[in-house]
Scaffold this active site. Structure first.
Site, PDB file in Angstrom:
ATOM      1  N   SER A  92       0.836  -1.196   0.000  1.00 38.79           N
ATOM      2  CA  SER A  92       0.000   0.000   0.000  1.00 38.79           C
ATOM      3  C   SER A  92       0.874   1.251   0.000  1.00 38.79           C
ATOM      4  O   SER A  92       1.730   1.415  -0.865  1.00 38.79           O
ATOM      5  CB  SER A  92      -0.960  -0.046   1.186  1.00 38.79           C
ATOM      6  OG  SER A  92      -2.004   0.903   1.040  1.00 38.79           O
TER       7      SER A  92
ATOM      8  N   GLU B 100      -9.729  -3.526  -6.243  1.00 43.87           N
ATOM      9  CA  GLU B 100      -9.224  -2.475  -5.369  1.00 43.87           C
ATOM     10  C   GLU B 100      -9.021  -1.189  -6.154  1.00 43.87           C
ATOM     11  O   GLU B 100      -8.680  -1.217  -7.346  1.00 43.87           O
ATOM     12  CB  GLU B 100      -7.947  -2.889  -4.663  1.00 43.87           C
ATOM     13  CG  GLU B 100      -6.803  -3.358  -5.522  1.00 43.87           C
ATOM     14  CD  GLU B 100      -5.566  -3.651  -4.670  1.00 43.87           C
ATOM     15  OE1 GLU B 100      -5.097  -2.720  -3.991  1.00 43.87           O
ATOM     16  OE2 GLU B 100      -5.089  -4.794  -4.686  1.00 43.87           O
TER      17      GLU B 100
ATOM     18  N   HIS C  62      -7.791  -5.114  -1.573  1.00 45.64           N
ATOM     19  CA  HIS C  62      -6.564  -4.430  -1.197  1.00 45.64           C
ATOM     20  C   HIS C  62      -5.791  -5.208  -0.123  1.00 45.64           C
ATOM     21  O   HIS C  62      -6.335  -5.577   0.907  1.00 45.64           O
ATOM     22  CB  HIS C  62      -6.905  -3.031  -0.676  1.00 45.64           C
ATOM     23  CG  HIS C  62      -5.703  -2.192  -0.392  1.00 45.64           C
ATOM     24  ND1 HIS C  62      -4.851  -1.762  -1.383  1.00 45.64           N
ATOM     25  CD2 HIS C  62      -5.207  -1.694   0.775  1.00 45.64           C
ATOM     26  CE1 HIS C  62      -3.890  -1.030  -0.847  1.00 45.64           C
ATOM     27  NE2 HIS C  62      -4.067  -0.974   0.453  1.00 45.64           N
TER      28      HIS C  62
END
Length: 308
Positions: free
Chosen positions: A150, A240, A270
């Site tokens: 991320s 995502e 995600h």
């Protein structure tokens, strides 16, 4: 360049249906300091890998945790930068997840508690990441790879673009590489993504970048220089909002002639790799990721340039 699409298994289809039903009962993630405790508790739900010990450590003045498998070589390391939108996350909370990469790649992994916003906005975390790469290299970790998930994936890529010669491989998991928030998937995948929302990312950008230029490659590395980078592997789910952030890495790396493999996982959300206990896709992706790291570090698993 290679883009590899992975179909969902029947077991994962059922798991994701149940997961989505459960997540629909929960509030969406808010990327604010008040969510730190919840986020860390969630990350620690991932079971730890067998045979990996955890030790606190400090590199370049930044505290963190080492995940050390048995017989890990002293001259190699994996630096993992955790996710959390530059606001959430901690090294200790990520130990269980990263231990699986360390175990399967057979390498010690360091997770730093890099500076978080809003207390320490950009460029504090970027400066930490670059300093840690330099310090690991100077300490004898001559075989060094970097990974991140991320926001940590974006941070890893940004740091690698600055100190690329110290690295042998870059592993990115659902990376957030474009903080201009102009990627089409932010809106196109919003209904499919049960975890992240565009509003949450807007909130995170305001805390991290503040009024800074979000096209700065140190903030949005998709706009950075890819020429000369080591091989890159990316894992991302189709469901995502950061799907296009991962694809942007693919396009930029290919244009620069950098070996890159992007694994796109159907129906995955995600950061799905943390769900090792419940998703077959997560376990397969970790195996691929660890094999990539192991190969790039040259532990008798083929050429340093082999991406796989």
């Amino acid at each position: 360049m290679a883009t590899k699409h992975h179909k969902q298994t029947a077991a994962d289809v059922a798991t994701m249906v149940a997961t989505r039903a459960y997540m629909a009962t929960l509030p969406k993630l808010a990327v604010v300091p008040e969510s730190r405790g919840w986020y860390d508790d969630f990350m620690t739900l991932t079971p730890a890998a067998d045979g990996v010990r955890f030790e606190p450590g400090t590199v370049a003045g930044v505290e963190g945790w080492w995940c050390i498998p048995a017989d890990a070589p002293a001259d190699a390391a994996l630096l993992h930068l955790h996710g959390g939108g530059y606001v959430l996350g901690s090294a200790l909370a990520y130990c269980n997840f990263v231990s699986h990469l360390a175990q399967q790649a057979r390498v010690s992994a360091f997770i730093p508690d890099y500076a978080l916003a809003p207390e320490a906005p950009f460029p504090a975390s970027f400066d930490h990441a670059v300093a840690i790469i330099e310090a690991l290299q100077d300490s004898g970790r001559t075989r060094l790879a970097i990974s991140g998930d991320s926001a940590g994936g974006g941070l890893a890529l940004a740091a690698a673009q600055t100190k690329r010669l110290a690295l042998r491989g870059i592993l990115l998991i659902s990376p957030w590489t474009d903080l201009t928030l102009t990627s089409a998937s932010l809106s196109e995948r919003a209904d499919a993504d049960p975890i992240l929302t565009p509003d949450a990312l807007v909130e995170a950008v305001a805390l991290y970048a503040r009024s800074g230029d979000t096209t700065d490659p140190r903030i949005s590395p998709r706009f950075g220089t890819f020429t000369g980078l080591p091989p890159i592997m990316v894992h991302v789910g189709t469901d995502e909002i950061l799907l296009d952030d991962a694809k942007a890495v693919d396009d930029a790396a290919e244009h620069a002639g950098v070996p890159v493999t992007v694994h796109i996982w159907d129906g995955m959300t995600h950061g799905f790799l943390i769900s090792l206990a419940s998703l077959e896709a997560a376990r397969e992706a970790i195996e691929l990721a660890a094999a990539f790291v192991r190969g790039q570090l040259g532990e008798g698993h083929g050429s340093e340039r082999a991406v796989g």
